[in-house]
Design a protein around this motif. Structure first.
Motif, short mmCIF file in Angstrom:
data_model
loop_
_atom_site.label_atom_id
_atom_site.label_comp_id
_atom_site.label_asym_id
_atom_site.label_seq_id
_atom_site.Cartn_x
_atom_site.Cartn_y
_atom_site.Cartn_z
N VAL A 40 15.91 -27.17 11.26
CA VAL A 40 14.46 -27.09 11.11
C VAL A 40 13.96 -25.95 11.99
CG1 VAL A 40 14.07 -28.83 12.92
CG2 VAL A 40 12.27 -28.33 11.25
N THR A 41 13.12 -25.10 11.42
CA THR A 41 12.63 -23.91 12.12
C THR A 41 11.14 -24.03 12.40
OG1 THR A 41 14.31 -22.50 11.10
CG2 THR A 41 12.34 -21.40 11.98
N THR A 42 10.76 -23.69 13.61
CA THR A 42 9.36 -23.67 14.02
C THR A 42 8.99 -22.26 14.44
OG1 THR A 42 9.44 -25.97 14.78
CG2 THR A 42 7.65 -24.60 15.64
N THR A 43 7.89 -21.78 13.92
CA THR A 43 7.36 -20.47 14.32
C THR A 43 6.33 -20.67 15.42
OG1 THR A 43 7.72 -19.56 12.11
CG2 THR A 43 6.21 -18.37 13.56
N VAL A 44 6.52 -19.99 16.52
CA VAL A 44 5.66 -20.16 17.70
C VAL A 44 4.89 -18.88 17.95
CG1 VAL A 44 5.59 -20.76 20.15
CG2 VAL A 44 7.35 -21.76 18.67
N THR A 45 3.59 -19.01 18.17
CA THR A 45 2.74 -17.86 18.49
C THR A 45 2.26 -17.98 19.92
OG1 THR A 45 1.97 -17.73 16.19
CG2 THR A 45 0.67 -16.56 17.85
N VAL A 46 2.52 -16.95 20.71
CA VAL A 46 2.20 -16.95 22.14
C VAL A 46 1.20 -15.84 22.45
CG1 VAL A 46 3.17 -16.63 24.45
CG2 VAL A 46 4.45 -17.91 22.74
N THR A 47 0.24 -16.15 23.29
CA THR A 47 -0.74 -15.15 23.71
C THR A 47 -0.54 -14.69 25.15
OG1 THR A 47 -2.27 -16.95 24.27
CG2 THR A 47 -2.50 -15.95 22.09
#
Length: 212
Positions: free
Chosen positions: A88-95
């Motif tokens: 299972v793949t999760t896309t993470v967005t970081v600021t």
């Protein structure tokens, strides 16, 4: 229909700016002869990823889970299942880029976890896009005035203005990790500049040229 001379120009703007977002993908994997055991391990590893991400609070702007896969592995000579694979793949967005390297390495240190990225970008509503469009328009107006001046004329009216496109070219840096990395490892990720280009085409009416 326009009576009198017309000048057609193109205005362009080019900007290099720092990225506002960094995205990366984290994939949890599991394999076992028993299907239920595979699913249980996959769920446990996915939960561990969620807990780790929760610990970074507002630094994580968004996380989206997609691409869930569970498949049987069969012998070449028949359909007898010898194992089950799950991921299972999760896309993470970081600021907050100051924690990006640490976060990716901590995730990569998890058992049977792979990390890929980051992919740098601007926000879709970033003011940089508007500034580039405005600069392209200003350049078109300036060009029209310069052409008219050479002809001994002046710009009298804007007849048409069209946006030929705004392009943002995200730069990518690849980093990958797999479970088993040293927990004390450190890595600095340098944000890559983003290229933003805008272009417009415009038609202006000008006064009668004074030639000769």
């Amino acid at each position: 229909m326009v009576d009198g001379p017309v000048v057609t120009v193109r205005g362009e703007a080019y900007r290099e700016v720092a990225p506002e977002l960094a995205r990366f993908a984290v994939t949890a994997m599991a394999r076992d002869r028993d299907r239920e055991a595979t699913l249980t391990r996959l769920a446990e590893r996915s939960a561990a990823i969620r807990v780790l991400l929760d610990g970074y609070g507002p630094a994580v702007d968004r996380r989206e889970t997609g691409d869930l896969r569970v498949r049987p592995e069969s012998k070449r000579s028949g359909e007898r299942v010898v194992a089950y694979h799950g991921s299972v793949t999760t896309t993470v967005t970081v600021t907050d880029f100051t924690v990006l390297g640490e976060l990716m390495l901590r995730l990569a240190d998890q058992d049977q976890v792979a990390v890929a990225g980051p992919w740098w970008s601007l926000r879709p509503d970033s003011p940089v896009h508007r500034e580039a469009r405005q600069a392209a328009i200003a350049e078109a107006v300036q060009r029209a005035r310069e052409y008219a001046e050479v002809l001994g004329a002046r710009v009298t009216a804007l007849l048409e203005l069209s946006d030929t496109g705004l392009a943002a070219q995200p730069m990518t840096f690849r980093a990958a990790g797999f479970g088993g990395a040293e927990a004390t490892a450190e890595i600095d990720l340098d944000p890559q500049q983003q290229t933003v280009q805008a272009a417009v085409e415009a038609r202006f009416a000008i006064s009668e040229p004074v030639l000769g």
